[in-house]
Motif scaffolding. Structure first.
Motif, PDB file in Angstrom:
ATOM      1  N   ALA A 191       0.835  -1.209   0.000  1.00 12.71           N
ATOM      2  CA  ALA A 191       0.000   0.000   0.000  1.00 12.71           C
ATOM      3  C   ALA A 191       0.868   1.257   0.000  1.00 12.71           C
ATOM      4  N   ASP A 205      -3.979   5.468   7.847  1.00 10.06           N
ATOM      5  CA  ASP A 205      -4.355   4.065   7.671  1.00 10.06           C
ATOM      6  C   ASP A 205      -5.054   3.541   8.918  1.00 10.06           C
ATOM      7  N   TYR A 257      -5.874   2.264   3.506  1.00 12.42           N
ATOM      8  CA  TYR A 257      -4.800   3.265   3.458  1.00 12.42           C
ATOM      9  C   TYR A 257      -5.289   4.445   2.621  1.00 12.42           C
ATOM     10  N   VAL A 297      -6.285   3.223  -0.937  1.00 15.87           N
ATOM     11  CA  VAL A 297      -5.724   1.917  -1.278  1.00 15.87           C
ATOM     12  C   VAL A 297      -6.375   0.905  -0.348  1.00 15.87           C
ATOM     13  N   THR A 298      -7.128   0.006  -0.954  1.00  9.64           N
ATOM     14  CA  THR A 298      -7.869  -0.950  -0.138  1.00  9.64           C
ATOM     15  C   THR A 298      -7.813  -2.332  -0.774  1.00  9.64           C
TER      16      THR A 298
END
Lengths: 162, 760
Positions: free
Chosen positions: B335, B367, B471, B491-492
């Motif tokens: 990530a 995060d 994130y 970001v997952t």
């Protein structure tokens, strides 16, 4: 193996493996469902009962090690008269899901028996072994204080709150 | 992306499930408004019973059901007996959110019933009669509001009509109070019990012509009531799924591969079968879906303990060729690599780059960890296969959905599955899934007795539907004290490679896309084969930490007071809702006035702007979540070892009119403390597809000693009410982080905060 127990002031004979924790003897053998299974490692307090007035984790006590009188949440009210803690729990509408509350009340009963007027710090220390996943901690604290000040026990519980 | 097809299917089901529980459109509301009531005759003992006429098909089902004397009361919502008892059937599950009491109060209010004689019973699970019977998305109250009020008002009108007829006076001279009809001029009285039989002979009035009370006319709603089951709770009476017992019942546990997707290669079943108390042990192939039955080994024993003991001796060789190999430490590193590389934005509004160039820019990376539900009652369901029927007792949050799942899985006729709803020892979204119910049914098919499937706590950790981690890489700009541009790169994780996993997406419901005049939003996905799903206030519980904290970073950069900044931000013009979709219910959509109201209230009640004791920091955050407008303030201090003491949490909420003030305060307190507990210390690790935490020893749910006082304040607006199970959780983490910044100057951009060295 046969064991002679005293549960809620009454003698009870049970036939169970010697290493079976008291929790499962109560729940599965004696059909007393008040003590709850939460973690099985003595970390959550849902299974709390009183052994000779002392709060203990029934998931950690083999039936062979049970000594003296066991009080479960079903037996806390004597002769139909609610314990001041039970009354306070109803009056203050403490429960959300309610699963932990039997154990919470018994831990509180053990505390009040030794310390009739506990401070917040006393309550925190005595109650930290009991998880409430719904986080009703504010009300548990308030209910213990209320019960501690409730010397004249009134009849029953109220359906409507304040 | 190597993803099992079944696993992607599972995630799609969970996504659909979240959408279903969140969906309250005005069309649902209007349909309710046009509903009429059926009067049910033929009840033993007489009396008035009202049920809902959902639609023609349902009405027929209802009438058919009432023809069966044994089932007469099952589909009724309101029943008035000759002994003056009013019984209300609560169609939804009680999971600690208080609806069993609230449903009773709503009906009793419009009925003018004496609350002391109102009894609330659990309704049967029968979606044909009741419609939706789940509890999710904080929708029980908004979905039930019209339906239940109309039920009460209709019954009241019929009771008054019956009394007026008996006295031979105009209806307009009669009124009702505390389960009694009063003829005002003559002061004559008849109780509802005395009138019940005659009321049942009255025609059912058109609901459109039965007036409902205004808020000013409420006698019951808005006050404090203790829960209807509290006496049973405090005396340890059997209420929960785990408390179900019946003659001849046996006990089961089910062991699945610790890495999801693994299959049973072999197991020491012969040894297990010889153990004391063990009745049987067998392998289930399962359906391959984590929402149903994964492959595993069932152990049947005479007691729960003997099943658990045998489980400890169970040795299974797993085929892990299709099992999860996920590692969250590797994912975190990935990530960080992906973060700076913005993919093609999914949303692009205005000119973000120009606004960045013209303003003061703030960049930050946030995060948060994966977390688990861990409701205190471990998963449990009792199943009994008898007479060609599968009968189940379960604490599910969606028993209606589970009924359908079991019917399909066992390929049984529709009427051959019966589900009984028990009280649930917590839900938090975990029990929107029915895997334990499906497992119990599959096991019960092979056991010639009622069988209670009991998960161990360790099973609940290993096989949850987790709240996914994520994130966020953020960039924002402020100019003249205002937010001018906002860029978010999420970001997952993904189960199918094309969209975020269930509960992982950015929510447009909580923060409108037009968070700023110029917005850019992009998503990067990483594969994940760990079951994820709804966890109390899905998406909001993480999104609001990120946004609520970053907004504070921006107001600091703008050198603005945060409350002033928030109020200005909330008052910004919003883009009109997208056209083409269903019209929005105004009580469910973001409302800047309601938002500003709660922010001002939280500021006032927390002492915002006043001098704080030395070392104290005060933080505030706003959230719009599941229909609720919520602002929360946290006051804390920190010692040299980074131990936090939270002195007070202030919750200000606008969820419309309050039904039961006691329950509302309880939910606000619980939601805020759950938010604190999760933000401070909760984290699930995954390595080689295995969940690293096993029990409460390594998952420190907040305890009494760390629980701060929580003050709850409500703005009782005249919007339709929304629910309160979820919305008080999400803003807490940001309020906590903002307070920590105020006290220490350190910004925590990760959850749990223990990662930054803080304890509570």
């Amino acid at each position: 193996m046969p064991f002679q127990l005293t549960i809620n002031r009454k003698p009870r004979s049970v036939d169970a493996p010697a290493d079976m924790p008291l929790l499962w003897v109560l729940r599965d053998v004696l059909d007393l469902k008040g003590a709850k299974y939460g973690c099985g490692i003595g970390a959550c307090g849902a299974c709390t009962v009183l052994m000779n007035g002392e709060a203990v984790r029934s998931c950690q006590i083999p039936v062979s090690a049970v000594k003296g009188n066991i009080t479960t949440i079903e037996g806390l009210a004597e002769e139909g008269k609610l314990h001041p803690l039970q009354k306070a729990w109803i009056d203050l509408d403490v429960a959300q899901c309610g699963y932990c509350q039997g154990g919470q009340i018994l831990s509180a009963a053990s505390l009040l028996a030794k310390n009739p007027h506990p401070s917040d710090a006393d309550i925190n220390a005595a109650m930290t072994g009991n998880i409430c996943r719904c986080a009703t901690y504010n009300r548990i604290r308030a209910a213990i204080h209320q019960a501690a000040g409730d010397s004249a026990t009134k009849e029953g519980g109220s359906h409507a709150g304040a | 992306m190597p993803v099992l097809e079944k696993f992607a299917q599972y995630d799609a089901e969970m996504q659909a499930l979240i959408a279903e529980v969140e969906m309250i459109s005005p069309s649902v509301v209007t349909t309710m408004g046009r509903r009429s009531f059926l009067k049910l005759a033929g009840l033993a003992g007489g009396g008035l019973v009202l049920a809902f006429n959902l639609d023609t098909r349902s009405a027929k089902a209802e009438m058919a059901a009432t023809g069966d004397a044994a089932n007469t009361e099952l589909n009724a919502f309101v029943r008035i007996a000759p002994d003056n008892t009013v019984t209300v059937y609560s169609k939804g599950p009680e999971i600690g959110q208080g609806i069993k009491t609230a449903f009773g109060l709503i009906i009793a209010e419009e009925l003018d019933a004496d609350w002391k004689t109102v009894k609330v019973d659990q309704a049967a699970i029968n979606p044909k009669v009741y419609g939706y019977q789940g509890a999710g998305g904080s929708t029980s109250i908004p979905r039930g509001w019209d339906q239940l009020r109309q039920a009460g008002a209709t019954a009241r009108a019929m009771l008054i009509a019956a009394a007026a007829k008996q006295w031979n006076v105009p209806v307009s001279e009669c009124t009702a109070s505390e389960s009694t009809v009063i003829h005002t001029p003559s002061k004559r009285k008849l109780t509802y019990g005395e009138l019940a039989k005659a009321a049942a002979a009255q025609p059912v009035p058109d609901v459109a012509k039965v007036p409902l009370k205004t808020r000013a006319e409420y006698k019951l709603l808005g006050k404090r009531y203790t829960g209807v089951d509290n006496l049973k709770v405090v005396t340890g009476q059997p209420l929960f799924g785990i408390d179900v017992t019946m003659p001849g019942m046996v006990y089961a546990n089910y062991t699945k591969c610790p890495a999801v997707g693994g299959k049973v290669k072999s197991a020491n079943l012969d040894e297990i079968k010889k153990m004391p108390g063990v009745l049987d042990a067998f392998v289930l192939e399962g359906t391959g879906s984590p929402a149903e039955v994964m492959p595993g080994v069932a152990i049947i024993a005479k007691t729960t303990w003997e099943a658990f003991k045998a489980k400890a001796a169970l040795k299974v060789e797993w085929d892990e060729s299709s099992a999860s190999k996920d590692s969250l430490t590797q994912a975190a590193a990935k990530a960080k690599e992906l973060g700076p590389n913005l993919p093609t934005p999914a949303v692009n509004i205005g000119d973000v780059d120009a606004a960045f160039a013209a303003g003061k820019v703030v960049e930050a990376a946030y995060d948060y960890a994966m977390v688990s539900h861990q409701q205190l009652e471990p998963e449990v369901t009792t199943g009994w296969w008898h007479d060609g029927t599968m009968e189940l007792w379960t604490p599910s949050q969606q028993s209606d959905r589970g009924l359908g799942q079991v019917t399909k899985m066992l390929n049984l006729p529709e009427d051959k599955v019966i589900v009984h709803q028990t009280r649930a020892g917590g839900g938090f979204g975990r029990r929107l899934a029915n895997d334990y119910m499906c497992e119990a049914a599959a096991i019960a098919m092979k056991v010639n007795a009622p069988v209670k499937l009991q998960w161990k706590r360790e099973d609940d950790f290993a096989h949850d539907m987790f709240r996914v981690g994520g994130y966020h890489f953020l960039k924002g700009a402020v100019k003249d004290g205002k937010l001018t541009a906002f860029q978010q790169h999420l970001v997952t994780f993904s189960a199918d490679g094309s969209r975020p996993v269930s509960g992982g997406a950015r929510s447009n419901n909580s923060f409108p896309v037009d968070i700023a005049p110029n917005v850019r939003y992009a998503v990067s996905l990483m594969p994940l084969q760990i079951p994820c799903g709804p966890w109390r206030a899905p998406t909001d519980n993480t999104q609001m930490f990120v946004i609520g904290s970053f907004l504070h970073e921006l107001s600091v950069a703008a050198e603005c007071d945060h409350v002033t900044f928030l109020l200005d931000w909330l008052a910004r013009p919003l883009a009109p809702p997208p056209s083409g979709g269903p019209p929005q219910d105004p009580s469910r959509t973001f409302n800047p006035t309601r938002a500003a109201g709660v922010v001002k209230l939280a500021a006032e009640k927390s002492g915002w702007g006043k001098k704080l004791p030395p070392g104290h920091g005060l933080g505030i955050a706003f959230g719009f979540s599941y229909g609720g407008h919520i602002a929360e303030a946290v006051e804390l201090s920190v010692d040299a070892k980074k131990k936090i003491t939270v002195h007070k949490i202030t919750v200000a909420a606008d969820i419309g009119p309050i039904i039961n003030l006691s329950s509302a305060e309880n939910q606000a307190q619980g939601g805020a403390i759950d938010g604190l507990s999760t933000a401070m210390g909760l984290e699930i690790g995954v390595e080689q597809g295995r969940i690293q935490e096993t029990n409460f020893g390594d998952y420190p749910i907040l305890r009494m000693r760390s629980a701060p006082p929580v003050e709850a304040h409500f703005i009782q607006s005249d919007f339709r009410p929304s629910g309160l199970g979820e919305p008080c959780l999400p803003p807490l983490a940001a309020a906590l982080g903002n307070a920590l910044f105020a006290a220490t100057g350190e910004r925590v951009r990760t959850m749990p905060f223990k990662r930054a060295g803080y304890t509570i």
